[in-house]
Write a protein that holds these residues in place. Sequence first.
Motif, PDB file in Angstrom:
ATOM      1  N   GLU B 319     -48.753  -9.383   3.148  1.00  0.00           N
ATOM      2  CA  GLU B 319     -49.920  -9.794   2.300  1.00  0.00           C
ATOM      3  C   GLU B 319     -49.087  -9.818   0.782  1.00  0.00           C
ATOM      4  OE1 GLU B 319     -54.370 -11.177   3.036  1.00  0.00           O
ATOM      5  OE2 GLU B 319     -54.377  -8.855   2.281  1.00  0.00           O
ATOM      6  N   THR B 320     -48.916  -8.123   0.781  1.00  0.00           N
ATOM      7  CA  THR B 320     -48.300  -7.577  -0.561  1.00  0.00           C
ATOM      8  C   THR B 320     -47.226  -8.326  -1.270  1.00  0.00           C
ATOM      9  OG1 THR B 320     -50.638  -5.923  -1.131  1.00  0.00           O
ATOM     10  CG2 THR B 320     -48.565  -5.437  -2.203  1.00  0.00           C
ATOM     11  N   THR B 321     -46.175  -7.870  -0.077  1.00  0.00           N
ATOM     12  CA  THR B 321     -44.949  -7.585   0.367  1.00  0.00           C
ATOM     13  C   THR B 321     -44.463  -8.877   0.232  1.00  0.00           C
ATOM     14  OG1 THR B 321     -44.266  -6.953   1.995  1.00  0.00           O
ATOM     15  CG2 THR B 321     -44.555  -5.317  -0.261  1.00  0.00           C
ATOM     16  N   GLY B 322     -44.986  -9.510   1.077  1.00  0.00           N
ATOM     17  CA  GLY B 322     -44.288 -11.010   1.650  1.00  0.00           C
ATOM     18  C   GLY B 322     -42.952 -10.310   3.172  1.00  0.00           C
ATOM     19  N   GLY B 323     -43.064  -9.252   3.654  1.00  0.00           N
ATOM     20  CA  GLY B 323     -42.270  -8.891   4.325  1.00  0.00           C
ATOM     21  C   GLY B 323     -42.626  -8.265   5.707  1.00  0.00           C
ATOM     22  N   ARG B 324     -42.424  -8.461   6.280  1.00  0.00           N
ATOM     23  CA  ARG B 324     -43.301  -7.289   8.089  1.00  0.00           C
ATOM     24  C   ARG B 324     -42.412  -5.958   8.537  1.00  0.00           C
ATOM     25  NH1 ARG B 324     -45.584 -10.162  11.606  1.00  0.00           N
ATOM     26  NH2 ARG B 324     -44.077  -9.042  13.507  1.00  0.00           N
ATOM     27  N   LEU B 325     -40.885  -6.270   7.790  1.00  0.00           N
ATOM     28  CA  LEU B 325     -39.913  -4.985   8.467  1.00  0.00           C
ATOM     29  C   LEU B 325     -38.738  -4.859   7.551  1.00  0.00           C
ATOM     30  CD1 LEU B 325     -39.761  -4.033  10.946  1.00  0.00           C
ATOM     31  CD2 LEU B 325     -37.847  -5.678  11.341  1.00  0.00           C
ATOM     32  N   THR B 326     -38.300  -5.174   6.621  1.00  0.00           N
ATOM     33  CA  THR B 326     -37.821  -5.457   5.393  1.00  0.00           C
ATOM     34  C   THR B 326     -38.666  -6.414   3.886  1.00  0.00           C
ATOM     35  OG1 THR B 326     -36.373  -7.625   5.811  1.00  0.00           O
ATOM     36  CG2 THR B 326     -35.334  -5.351   6.524  1.00  0.00           C
ATOM     37  N   MET B 327     -39.048  -4.765   3.755  1.00  0.00           N
ATOM     38  CA  MET B 327     -40.209  -5.297   2.435  1.00  0.00           C
ATOM     39  C   MET B 327     -39.595  -5.979   1.274  1.00  0.00           C
ATOM     40  SD  MET B 327     -42.083  -4.307   5.022  1.00  0.00           S
ATOM     41  CE  MET B 327     -42.274  -2.695   5.263  1.00  0.00           C
ATOM     42  N   HIS B 328     -38.609  -5.472   0.890  1.00  0.00           N
ATOM     43  CA  HIS B 328     -37.803  -5.866  -1.061  1.00  0.00           C
ATOM     44  C   HIS B 328     -39.357  -5.379  -1.486  1.00  0.00           C
ATOM     45  CE1 HIS B 328     -33.930  -7.901   0.914  1.00  0.00           C
ATOM     46  NE2 HIS B 328     -35.511  -6.867   1.840  1.00  0.00           N
ATOM     47  N   TYR B 329     -39.925  -4.113  -1.568  1.00  0.00           N
ATOM     48  CA  TYR B 329     -40.583  -4.464  -2.175  1.00  0.00           C
ATOM     49  C   TYR B 329     -40.986  -3.528  -3.964  1.00  0.00           C
ATOM     50  CZ  TYR B 329     -45.936  -3.959  -3.958  1.00  0.00           C
ATOM     51  OH  TYR B 329     -46.938  -3.540  -4.686  1.00  0.00           O
ATOM     52  N   ASN B 330     -39.686  -2.629  -3.877  1.00  0.00           N
ATOM     53  CA  ASN B 330     -39.819  -2.037  -4.853  1.00  0.00           C
ATOM     54  C   ASN B 330     -38.802  -2.638  -5.247  1.00  0.00           C
ATOM     55  OD1 ASN B 330     -41.865   0.226  -3.825  1.00  0.00           O
ATOM     56  ND2 ASN B 330     -39.904   2.024  -2.743  1.00  0.00           N
TER      57      ASN B 330
END
Lengths: 213, 541, 358
Positions: B319-330
């Motif tokens: 919900e926050t990052t858009g990814g399930r495994l490779t989140m690409h958040y930071n």
Amino acid sequence: MEVGKTKKKELVKIKSIPYKDFKNNDYLEEMVRELHENGVNVVVGALDEAINWGRGNSLWPLTFATSCCGIEFMSVGAARYDMARFGLEVARASPRQADFIMVAGTITDKMAPVLKRLYDQMADPKYVIAVGGCTISGGPFKHSYHVVKGIDQILPVDVFIPGCPPRPEAMLYGMMQLQRKVKLQRFFGDVNKKEVSEKEYEERMKRDMTANS
Amino acid sequence: MSVQNKISQQFPTAQIEEKSDRLIVSINAELLREMAVMLYNDKELRFDFMRSLTGMDWGEAGFGVVYHLESTEDIKRQLELKVVIPDRENPFIDTVSDLWKTALLNEREVYDYFGVIFIGHPDMRRLYLRSEWKGFPLRKDYVRAEGLDMTNEEPDDSTVTWYRDKNGVPRSRRYNLFESGEYVVNIGPQHPATHGVLRFRVSLEGEFLKKLDVHCGYIHRGVEKLCESMTYQQTISLTDRLDYLSSLQNRHALCMCVEKAMGLELSDRIQYIRTIMDELQRINSHLLFFATFCMDLGALTSFFYGFRDREKILDILEETTGGRLTMHYNVIGGVEEDIHPNFVKRVKELLAYLPYALEEYRKVFTENIIAKNRLIGVGHLSREDAISFGATGPTGRGSNWACDVRKRIPYGVYDKVDFKEIVRSECDSYARYLIRMDEIKESMRIIETLIDNIPEGNYREKTKAVIRVPEGSYYTAVEASRGEFGVYLESRGDKSPYRLKFRSTGLPLIAGIDTISRGEKIADLIAIGASLDYVVPDIDR
Amino acid sequence: MFDFSIVTSSIHAWLSEYLSQGLAIFVECVAVGIGILALYAIIAIIMIYMERKVCAAFQCRIGPVRVGPFGLFQLIADVIKMLIKEIIIISHSDKFLYNLAPYVVIVGSVLAFACLPISQGLEILDFNIGVFFFLAVSSIGVIGILLAGWSSNNKFSLIGAMRSGSQMISYELSIGLSVLTVVALAGTMQFSEIVAMQSSGWLLFKGHIPAVIAFVVYLIAANAECNRGPFDLPEAESELTAGFHTEYSGMHFGLFYVAEFVNLFIVSAFAATVFLGGWMPFHVSGLDGFNRIMDYIPGALWFFGKSFFLVWVLMWIKWTFPRLRVDQILQLEWKYLVPIGLVNLSIMALCAVFGWHF
């Protein structure tokens, strides 16, 4: 303290493939129907259909995963996505007993001969699904010195599932596309290995099925 | 006497530079052996933990090896030892693998990357690439030969070791790892229990394991070389794909390293979000560990339980990052997007749910008599060995070594929250398993403390479009799901790193697998491998 | 209770009218043979379908649903697929033994299957040493597994076969002891008689404590005998890829696969027969009205009901427990089950001699 207060952003519109493009799943069937309009032998046709129904509904994957996509593949098998619904859950650890190989994850130069060997060890008729960007083109590692730029260089791929990694839904969609494809192949005189020479067989497996219907 | 004085007294030629967090010592290759022995043995220094070993190509100046050392007795004793090998044609250096066993595989990695030969190392083969591979890929002047070698690898168990003859000239000697007549079984690279594509050559005596030889590199993607041609913003996308089960933490490490180098100050909000995300990821990873661990031991239903509950975390992260495994958040300077409005609510729901799930795991697996019989006393790793191999994370803590980076060198907001570092002294597979189960609870406590107090502020600090990191070398570590994940960055002030090395969490674990599993049964090898919980792409990088 | 022997004897009489005695018996044998193979195949399909659905239920999934209603045709699709799949012959294998192995396994399994009395008068092999014969033929399977492991020229197969050999031969002992306990109580080795004497109460209740112990020991040993979890070492997927049948493909693998599941049914059906009365309805001596109502339910239904209940119990065990290690398996057998079985047998002998049973 409220969390979303810092900066209320309007929802971002995500550009994606329109949903209607996902609804024409039958395009393979339609294409074949057109080609078949001249008619086939009734008996052979009916037998073919029965066999293909069996083959298409009973595709057993090989437990094979090299990296990230493998985890998503496990998710497909796990409780929420449950590929058992389609009869796909009998994952075999031995390549001899598997029907298709989900190449989930990057294939490196060192792994490529191993993958080829695994494919060779599988019993016919066999299929390949390329999962994720790495297997399609090398993905984010395209410029690496040790990554195969697309497994179609070494194996005849039947279905490509893009993504990095693809969502479990995408994998299910890909596997269902494979089922469709299998159901449309002719077993006699086409994917049955015993009737044609080895070389011709390889050729036929590589060719798109719509080309020889 | 301070560390600095002691070194300069013994080695007047060594250049010593003092930094806020560590001491940088530069020497020439001839001095290495003498200095390593002193650093390791001296009672006052006692640098017994090698955090990282990095090969370098310094161009004109020759090759180099950088050792990051730490003393487990005193966390403050940190040392970066830079060793220069001026001879580019015949780069030789002495091994330190007899002192720090973690160097066994790391030195092979350096040989594989740069062609630096370690004299005295018992097994100087390539680690990742095939033995027929031409050239050394991380050299700056490397050009890849065209074509894809599709010939099958021949099973070759011979290896080479180098020694100095009486004139001091390096000479090589070939020998076989396995004696003739040994029953050698090949496990992997395609095997259901190796968690990916790892390969073991195992010598068996009936069901007992006599010797084990690890082959890696089947998923070696050359990430470190790739990073050298990318901008900093591009490199962070690759860390997600190393250990994909600690993708947020890995990325945290790299972002932190670059931010530290640039002197970027982050708002508290970013630190809070990052910490919470790291802990969510840790729970996620440990749940997956539970699932695969049970599957390897034959308890297939538990596998589904683990995955069922993992999906709940993935929902929140997605919900926050858009990814399930490779989140690409930071990202460098913060996080990609602010947390989703539902985030806090859903995390609380998760925290309320997880205790029931853990209770279920306890009933179905932890307390199971068969599971206990299979695990207790199996796969003994002593504390000394754990330190020597650098086996950090739950594995090290299962061997009674308090090695949690969150406590040793706090980052994020870990210094502001109260949590226990779980350490056990049983040193077996069961301890390693229990630690992870308990760590889930600790992570829940951390999140519980933080989730209501996320301060206001920017979720992303402004950075320039093209980031240039000031010249110098930087090392940052985080506690990833399976141990210390370190980033060593050497910058020459360009828009891409000169050398970026990731300290793998898994490589030390598989370095130790021979020691751990020797004398156990073949079925135990599977249990041990599962309890170490390595992720192969993280080992191979 | 309907006696099926009326049907069989009338068919025999009808055939004898047209054919000579010898020819009539031959025709009957062929018909019975075809019937039993068909039943074998049907049981296999039901078992595999059940396994997939039961394990899905334990694992919070739903299992096959797409092919046919409730996924009922899933197994038919699998059978078609399996039949046309290529059979790979390994080049460096012992070809004769390699091809023979799956058939040895399946023959042992079919023979054991033929011993089971499905309903009154519906037993195919029924003679005075029936139990003995059953135990003998059901252990033929291990030869097939050893052959498969040896001839495949694969180290994993060999380890799997060796494990299987040591495991099955060891557990044979416990099965024998617990069956012997029942035979001591029943006083006969003929299946039809064992079932008939349970009309006044199942042996599990008649033999009280020793019978219950024998039943539990039998279930554990039988589970190990079928190579099923938690005793599935010979094909331990996470250790030996697919164990002794790693190299088998197509229908050869299919035969192993089918035999594994039908063996599970056979051991459950055997337990149902000797401990739970087989086709004999649930009778309580004294309550004639209740007994008569129970008799209206056909024997075959009782038989399959009891068998599948036990199958379900064994599946439950499989999908709950982790796998044992090979030394632990042998320890369990030789240190615990065999001594328990021996003591239990002597207790049962005392009970039988002094009439301390119901």
